[in-house]
Write a protein that holds these residues in place. Structure first.
Motif, PDB file in Angstrom:
ATOM      1  N   VAL A 297      46.289  17.233  43.387  1.00 32.31           N
ATOM      2  CA  VAL A 297      47.485  16.569  42.866  1.00 32.31           C
ATOM      3  C   VAL A 297      48.317  15.947  43.990  1.00 32.31           C
ATOM      4  CG1 VAL A 297      49.639  16.908  41.606  1.00 32.31           C
ATOM      5  CG2 VAL A 297      47.557  18.093  40.868  1.00 32.31           C
ATOM      6  N   ASP A 298      48.632  16.734  45.006  1.00 28.05           N
ATOM      7  CA  ASP A 298      49.510  16.275  46.078  1.00 28.05           C
ATOM      8  C   ASP A 298      48.865  16.587  47.424  1.00 28.05           C
ATOM      9  OD1 ASP A 298      51.536  15.411  47.667  1.00 28.05           O
ATOM     10  OD2 ASP A 298      53.089  16.695  46.802  1.00 28.05           O
ATOM     11  N   ASN A 299      47.976  15.721  47.830  1.00 30.19           N
ATOM     12  CA  ASN A 299      47.220  15.899  49.068  1.00 30.19           C
ATOM     13  C   ASN A 299      48.156  15.980  50.275  1.00 30.19           C
ATOM     14  OD1 ASN A 299      45.200  15.987  50.938  1.00 30.19           O
ATOM     15  ND2 ASN A 299      44.203  14.114  50.284  1.00 30.19           N
ATOM     16  N   LEU A 300      49.202  15.159  50.314  1.00 33.16           N
ATOM     17  CA  LEU A 300      50.119  15.117  51.440  1.00 33.16           C
ATOM     18  C   LEU A 300      50.874  16.436  51.593  1.00 33.16           C
ATOM     19  CD1 LEU A 300      51.349  13.436  53.706  1.00 33.16           C
ATOM     20  CD2 LEU A 300      53.048  12.627  52.065  1.00 33.16           C
ATOM     21  N   GLN A 301      51.371  16.994  50.491  1.00 32.20           N
ATOM     22  CA  GLN A 301      52.117  18.252  50.561  1.00 32.20           C
ATOM     23  C   GLN A 301      51.244  19.367  51.130  1.00 32.20           C
ATOM     24  OE1 GLN A 301      53.685  19.826  46.894  1.00 32.20           O
ATOM     25  NE2 GLN A 301      54.457  21.652  47.874  1.00 32.20           N
ATOM     26  N   LEU A 302      50.000  19.414  50.727  1.00 32.33           N
ATOM     27  CA  LEU A 302      49.091  20.440  51.225  1.00 32.33           C
ATOM     28  C   LEU A 302      48.928  20.330  52.739  1.00 32.33           C
ATOM     29  CD1 LEU A 302      46.987  22.714  50.731  1.00 32.33           C
ATOM     30  CD2 LEU A 302      45.302  20.898  50.528  1.00 32.33           C
ATOM     31  N   TRP A 303      48.667  19.127  53.239  1.00 33.88           N
ATOM     32  CA  TRP A 303      48.429  18.970  54.676  1.00 33.88           C
ATOM     33  C   TRP A 303      49.697  19.183  55.491  1.00 33.88           C
ATOM     34  CZ3 TRP A 303      43.903  19.921  56.124  1.00 33.88           C
ATOM     35  CH2 TRP A 303      42.803  19.570  55.341  1.00 33.88           C
ATOM     36  N   VAL A 304      50.847  18.770  54.972  1.00 33.00           N
ATOM     37  CA  VAL A 304      52.105  19.026  55.679  1.00 33.00           C
ATOM     38  C   VAL A 304      52.381  20.527  55.714  1.00 33.00           C
ATOM     39  CG1 VAL A 304      54.614  18.721  55.559  1.00 33.00           C
ATOM     40  CG2 VAL A 304      53.104  16.762  55.235  1.00 33.00           C
TER      41      VAL A 304
ATOM     42  N   LEU B 210      64.315  30.578  64.697  1.00 34.40           N
ATOM     43  CA  LEU B 210      64.338  29.186  65.117  1.00 34.40           C
ATOM     44  C   LEU B 210      63.217  28.399  64.436  1.00 34.40           C
ATOM     45  CD1 LEU B 210      65.466  26.935  66.927  1.00 34.40           C
ATOM     46  CD2 LEU B 210      63.914  27.746  68.728  1.00 34.40           C
ATOM     47  N   MET B 211      62.024  29.004  64.321  1.00 38.92           N
ATOM     48  CA  MET B 211      60.898  28.321  63.664  1.00 38.92           C
ATOM     49  C   MET B 211      61.195  28.077  62.187  1.00 38.92           C
ATOM     50  SD  MET B 211      58.797  27.367  65.843  1.00 38.92           S
ATOM     51  CE  MET B 211      57.878  26.551  64.569  1.00 38.92           C
ATOM     52  N   ILE B 212      61.810  29.037  61.517  1.00 42.41           N
ATOM     53  CA  ILE B 212      62.170  28.844  60.106  1.00 42.41           C
ATOM     54  C   ILE B 212      63.129  27.671  59.971  1.00 42.41           C
ATOM     55  CG2 ILE B 212      63.440  29.860  58.158  1.00 42.41           C
ATOM     56  CD1 ILE B 212      62.273  32.578  59.014  1.00 42.41           C
ATOM     57  N   LEU B 213      64.143  27.633  60.846  1.00 44.00           N
ATOM     58  CA  LEU B 213      65.117  26.534  60.795  1.00 44.00           C
ATOM     59  C   LEU B 213      64.453  25.190  61.092  1.00 44.00           C
ATOM     60  CD1 LEU B 213      68.171  28.199  62.579  1.00 44.00           C
ATOM     61  CD2 LEU B 213      67.959  27.629  60.148  1.00 44.00           C
ATOM     62  N   LEU B 214      63.630  25.132  62.148  1.00 44.55           N
ATOM     63  CA  LEU B 214      62.981  23.873  62.507  1.00 44.55           C
ATOM     64  C   LEU B 214      62.024  23.391  61.416  1.00 44.55           C
ATOM     65  CD1 LEU B 214      62.230  24.477  66.303  1.00 44.55           C
ATOM     66  CD2 LEU B 214      63.972  22.985  65.300  1.00 44.55           C
ATOM     67  N   CYS B 215      61.228  24.305  60.852  1.00 40.95           N
ATOM     68  CA  CYS B 215      60.308  23.922  59.774  1.00 40.95           C
ATOM     69  C   CYS B 215      61.082  23.479  58.536  1.00 40.95           C
ATOM     70  CB  CYS B 215      59.359  25.070  59.429  1.00 40.95           C
ATOM     71  SG  CYS B 215      58.115  25.381  60.697  1.00 40.95           S
ATOM     72  N   GLY B 216      62.186  24.168  58.241  1.00 36.01           N
ATOM     73  CA  GLY B 216      63.013  23.773  57.100  1.00 36.01           C
ATOM     74  C   GLY B 216      63.623  22.400  57.284  1.00 36.01           C
ATOM     75  N   ILE B 217      64.131  22.134  58.483  1.00 36.00           N
ATOM     76  CA  ILE B 217      64.712  20.816  58.768  1.00 36.00           C
ATOM     77  C   ILE B 217      63.637  19.739  58.691  1.00 36.00           C
ATOM     78  CG2 ILE B 217      65.746  19.402  60.596  1.00 36.00           C
ATOM     79  CD1 ILE B 217      67.268  21.980  61.470  1.00 36.00           C
ATOM     80  N   PHE B 218      62.479  19.991  59.333  1.00 36.10           N
ATOM     81  CA  PHE B 218      61.403  19.005  59.298  1.00 36.10           C
ATOM     82  C   PHE B 218      60.946  18.746  57.862  1.00 36.10           C
ATOM     83  CE2 PHE B 218      56.930  17.898  59.082  1.00 36.10           C
ATOM     84  CZ  PHE B 218      56.914  16.739  59.856  1.00 36.10           C
TER      85      PHE B 218
ATOM     86  N   LEU C  33      50.356  34.761  48.877  1.00 34.90           N
ATOM     87  CA  LEU C  33      51.246  33.670  49.255  1.00 34.90           C
ATOM     88  C   LEU C  33      50.525  32.335  49.424  1.00 34.90           C
ATOM     89  CD1 LEU C  33      53.525  35.576  51.760  1.00 34.90           C
ATOM     90  CD2 LEU C  33      54.061  34.911  49.418  1.00 34.90           C
ATOM     91  N   LEU C  34      49.209  32.331  49.365  1.00 39.50           N
ATOM     92  CA  LEU C  34      48.442  31.079  49.442  1.00 39.50           C
ATOM     93  C   LEU C  34      48.293  30.506  48.038  1.00 39.50           C
ATOM     94  CD1 LEU C  34      45.642  32.110  51.954  1.00 39.50           C
ATOM     95  CD2 LEU C  34      47.620  30.668  52.407  1.00 39.50           C
ATOM     96  N   ASN C  35      49.378  30.021  47.495  1.00 37.91           N
ATOM     97  CA  ASN C  35      49.352  29.489  46.130  1.00 37.91           C
ATOM     98  C   ASN C  35      49.900  28.062  46.099  1.00 37.91           C
ATOM     99  OD1 ASN C  35      52.156  29.754  46.269  1.00 37.91           O
ATOM    100  ND2 ASN C  35      52.145  31.723  45.247  1.00 37.91           N
ATOM    101  N   GLU C  36      49.847  27.465  44.925  1.00 38.97           N
ATOM    102  CA  GLU C  36      50.272  26.072  44.762  1.00 38.97           C
ATOM    103  C   GLU C  36      51.745  25.876  45.078  1.00 38.97           C
ATOM    104  OE1 GLU C  36      49.305  24.604  40.914  1.00 38.97           O
ATOM    105  OE2 GLU C  36      47.229  25.271  41.035  1.00 38.97           O
ATOM    106  N   GLU C  37      52.585  26.874  44.772  1.00 37.70           N
ATOM    107  CA  GLU C  37      54.015  26.732  45.026  1.00 37.70           C
ATOM    108  C   GLU C  37      54.311  26.626  46.519  1.00 37.70           C
ATOM    109  OE1 GLU C  37      52.837  28.953  42.824  1.00 37.70           O
ATOM    110  OE2 GLU C  37      53.612  28.093  40.975  1.00 37.70           O
TER     111      GLU C  37
ATOM    112  N   ILE D 240      50.166  22.993  55.550  1.00 40.50           N
ATOM    113  CA  ILE D 240      49.210  23.611  56.479  1.00 40.50           C
ATOM    114  C   ILE D 240      49.627  23.326  57.924  1.00 40.50           C
ATOM    115  CG2 ILE D 240      46.833  23.499  57.334  1.00 40.50           C
ATOM    116  CD1 ILE D 240      45.957  23.139  54.396  1.00 40.50           C
ATOM    117  N   GLY D 241      50.053  22.091  58.196  1.00 33.20           N
ATOM    118  CA  GLY D 241      50.508  21.739  59.538  1.00 33.20           C
ATOM    119  C   GLY D 241      51.722  22.547  59.975  1.00 33.20           C
ATOM    120  N   LEU D 242      52.701  22.697  59.074  1.00 33.38           N
ATOM    121  CA  LEU D 242      53.883  23.505  59.393  1.00 33.38           C
ATOM    122  C   LEU D 242      53.503  24.961  59.613  1.00 33.38           C
ATOM    123  CD1 LEU D 242      56.575  22.022  56.971  1.00 33.38           C
ATOM    124  CD2 LEU D 242      56.527  21.868  59.458  1.00 33.38           C
TER     125      LEU D 242
END
Length: 194
Positions: A149-156, A177-185, A138-142, A158-160
């Motif tokens: 390529v997308d430095n911001l997506q990677l850090w967001v 609740l965490m799935i919902l909150l992470c999805g909303i964020f 599951l640790l893949n580019e998708e 990892i943060g989530l």
């Protein structure tokens, strides 16, 4: 015919998928994406994400979605795709059902036997290895983006991930609740920067 191949593939996955659903993910990916090429890596990643969010065991949910997607990708209609999802789900559960019947008959009688204890001790590291391979899978580019390529997506991402891990493990926040909150964020964050 794809239906017979689906049955055999998911029967084998159900037979050797020690460690539960997450342990099965690497087997499903190996057979379905790499060997048979029924679905793409991107489709598989989407299937895993949806399987994690829907009620029920992830291995069976993945089999259901893979069965449907594989049959539809093979050129059949969605009605046949439903049959493929039912067949894949049934065949991944069948070995466990058969084994549980046999084990329930003999385990209570022989549970203290040295041979049984050795087999169980031998299976423990295998289960840990299968779970670790699911994590690595599951640790893949998708899921996390590509750093170059997308430095911001990677850090967001990892943060989530770290926030959800700490919140559910340390503070016992409900995983739903965490799935919902992470999805909303994630949805709000990417809609703002897009």
């Amino acid at each position: 015919m794809i239906f017979w191949q689906l049955f055999l593939t998911f029967f084998k996955i159900g037979m050797f998928g020690f460690g539960g659903g997450y342990g099965m993910l690497s087997l499903i990916q190996n057979y379905v994406v790499e060997e048979q090429a029924w679905i793409s890596v991107s489709e598989f990643t989407d299937i895993v994400a949806v399987s994690q969010m829907t009620p029920g065991p992830i291995g069976i949910n993945s089999a259901t979605y893979v069965g449907f997607t594989s049959v539809v990708n093979a050129g059949y209609s969605t009605g046949w795709g439903v049959l493929g999802s039912i067949l894949a789900s049934f065949s991944v559960m069948l070995p466990s059902f058969i084994l549980m019947l046999l084990i329930s008959i003999f385990f209570m009688k022989y549970k203290e036997h040295k041979g049984v204890q050795k087999v169980l001790a031998w299976l423990r590291p295998i289960v840990v290895g299968l779970l670790l391979s699911a994590v690595i899978l599951l640790l893949n580019e998708e899921n996390f983006g590509e750093f170059r390529v997308d430095n911001l997506q990677l850090w967001v991402s990892i943060g989530l991930f770290l926030t959800a891990f700490v919140a559910t493990w340390k503070f016992r926040v409900n995983p739903i609740l965490m799935i919902l909150l992470c999805g909303i964020f994630g949805g709000v964050f990417y809609s703002v920067i897009a």
